[in-house]
Design an enzyme around this catalytic site. Structure first.
Site, PDB file in Angstrom:
ATOM      1  N   THR A 124       0.842  -1.196   0.000  1.00 36.23           N
ATOM      2  CA  THR A 124       0.000   0.000   0.000  1.00 36.23           C
ATOM      3  C   THR A 124       0.875   1.242   0.000  1.00 36.23           C
ATOM      4  O   THR A 124       1.661   1.458   0.927  1.00 36.23           O
ATOM      5  CB  THR A 124      -0.932   0.001   1.220  1.00 36.23           C
ATOM      6  N   CYS A 264     -32.385  20.772   3.004  1.00 36.90           N
ATOM      7  CA  CYS A 264     -32.348  19.671   3.981  1.00 36.90           C
ATOM      8  C   CYS A 264     -30.978  19.425   4.603  1.00 36.90           C
ATOM      9  O   CYS A 264     -30.823  19.473   5.822  1.00 36.90           O
ATOM     10  CB  CYS A 264     -32.847  18.388   3.330  1.00 36.90           C
TER      11      CYS A 264
END
Length: 433
Positions: A124, A264
């Site tokens: 990684t 919202c």
């Protein structure tokens, strides 16, 4: 294939076991003699369901051995997979010293062998790492007749790693320029369904996945803490949340682009975090959502200013396509900023009818943009003019229509990624991609 695997930790051991089970000859390489000795006996260095049987079976069939000698491994194989660790430095930075060391050793061994070799990084690594390591350690080999380099991120979960390898939820392979590996490599190693991208994109996918997993866990735990305080079963709440596969568990909101807005989301994030504070619960992740949204908007404003042009056209003022809702629309903030900083501004939004605005939607304009009527242009060609920045926030026109009116002098900032907009003859720039 004859494959050498450098680093016999978690990823390397599972990769070795799974590849050898498919009939490939595997040579494991590690600096720890004890680990190599165990591997040569078919003993895994970790506890992982199914791995013990795979290694023992490979050993019995003569498909698996291990060594501490890099030259030996390279000479006996045609492809190498680097799975060494990339731990965190004390500062939090990524420590690539093990990968650099192994890459240098492999490069020298390939020179001695003097035949073609394929090198696959599976450790990684942050975007740009593969390119930097190739430039530092393998520049005289990569891209020539002796070496091809790929980045192949792993998506293995502990306790289900063997199954994840055999039936991957995601497969990605990166090459230098995004060109596809040979048919044999795709079939035997990466899988025919693997996404083929360039090195930094493949590296970024791995980090994006892990960061997203961390975000999901943190979000669920924050809901859990609020629920506990309010005597609500948060597990039941999250179970119902996950039933919505149209919006919640889906790709619907997973595209970089506009900051969020509307009637919202901003309001409800504020209300929930305020309720949590009132009950003594801290929600660092949710409390950071509005701040992150503001930073995202600031990056768009910086991109507009960096163009050097003082004339701006906004395509789409509402917070969402095919609506006239202007409440907490990011583009209203953009328009206000530009007007306040002396830009010449025009707006094109065919869904917006000022005479039809009522209630809170109308109050937004009355208070924040009382001169909106003067800025709105009913005709696309008039709105675009002949120069300036085009902020394509919503899909107000198709590409064919835009191509008729966008000039070479325009600088288009594509906020949401309209398909084909980059083909318009102008300076084109994607926002956050």
């Amino acid at each position: 294939m004859r494959i050498s695997i450098f680093g016999l930790g978690y990823v390397g051991a599972v990769t070795a076991g799974c590849l050898s089970s498919k009939g490939h000859h595997v040579v494991g390489v590690d600096v720890h003699p004890a680990k190599v000795d165990d591997f040569n006996k078919g003993i895994p260095p970790i506890v992982e369901p199914g791995l013990d049987e795979l290694l023992k079976g490979a050993k019995e069939q003569g498909l698996l051995r291990a060594t501490t000698n890099c030259d030996d491994a390279i000479a006996d194989t045609e492809l190498s997979i680097v799975c060494v660790g990339t731990p965190s430095a004390p500062s939090g930075a990524l420590d690539l010293s093990y990968v650099r060391t192994v890459a240098g050793q492999i490069g020298e061994a390939i020179k001695k062998k003097n035949t073609h070799h394929t090198l696959v990084f599976r450790s990684t690594m942050l975007p740009g790492s593969t390119s930097a390591i190739v430039a530092e350690k393998l520049a005289d080999l990569e891209g020539g007749e002796l070496l091809d380099v790929f980045y192949y991120p792993e998506f293995l979960r502990e306790s289900t790693a063997v199954k994840d390898f055999e039936v991957p939820s995601l497969a990605v392979v990166g090459s230098r320029d995004g060109s596809s590996p040979s048919g044999d490599l795709m079939k035997e190693l990466f899988g025919p369904e693997a996404n083929v991208v360039n090195w930094p994109t493949a590296e970024m996918v791995k980090y994006s996945c892990n960061a997203f997993h961390a975000a999901k866990i943190t979000f669920a735990n924050e809901i859990g803490r609020v629920g506990k305080q309010l005597e609500i079963d948060a597990r039941s709440v999250m179970s119902m949340l996950c039933q919505d596969t149209r919006l919640n568990i889906s790709s619907y909101y997973m595209r970089p682009g506009n900051p969020f807005g509307g009637s919202c989301l901003p309001k409800d994030v504020r209300a929930l975090t305020n309720k949590a504070r009132m009950t003594g619960v801290q929600l660092p992740m949710m409390e950071s959502l509005l701040l992150s949204n503001e930073k995202h908007l600031a990056s768009l404003l910086a991109l507009i200013e960096a163009s050097g042009k003082r004339e701006v056209v906004i395509l789409g003022l509402s917070f969402k396509s095919n609506t006239d809702d202007l409440r907490e629309s990011p583009m209203v903030d953009v328009a206000q900023y530009l007007l306040g900083h002396g830009f010449t501004l025009r707006i094109y939004d065919p869904a917006l009818n000022l005479s039809a605005l009522v209630g809170a939607n109308k109050r937004v304009i009355d208070v924040r943009m009382p001169h909106l009527a003067e800025l709105l242009k009913a005709d696309l060609a008039t709105a675009l003019g002949t120069d300036g920045v085009v902020v394509a926030a919503q899909k107000c026109a198709d590409v064919d229509e835009l191509s008729k009116h966008v000039k070479a002098e325009h600088h288009v900032i594509d906020v949401n990624g309209w398909t084909g907009l980059d083909r318009v003859s102008c300076t084109y720039e994607g926002f956050c991609w």
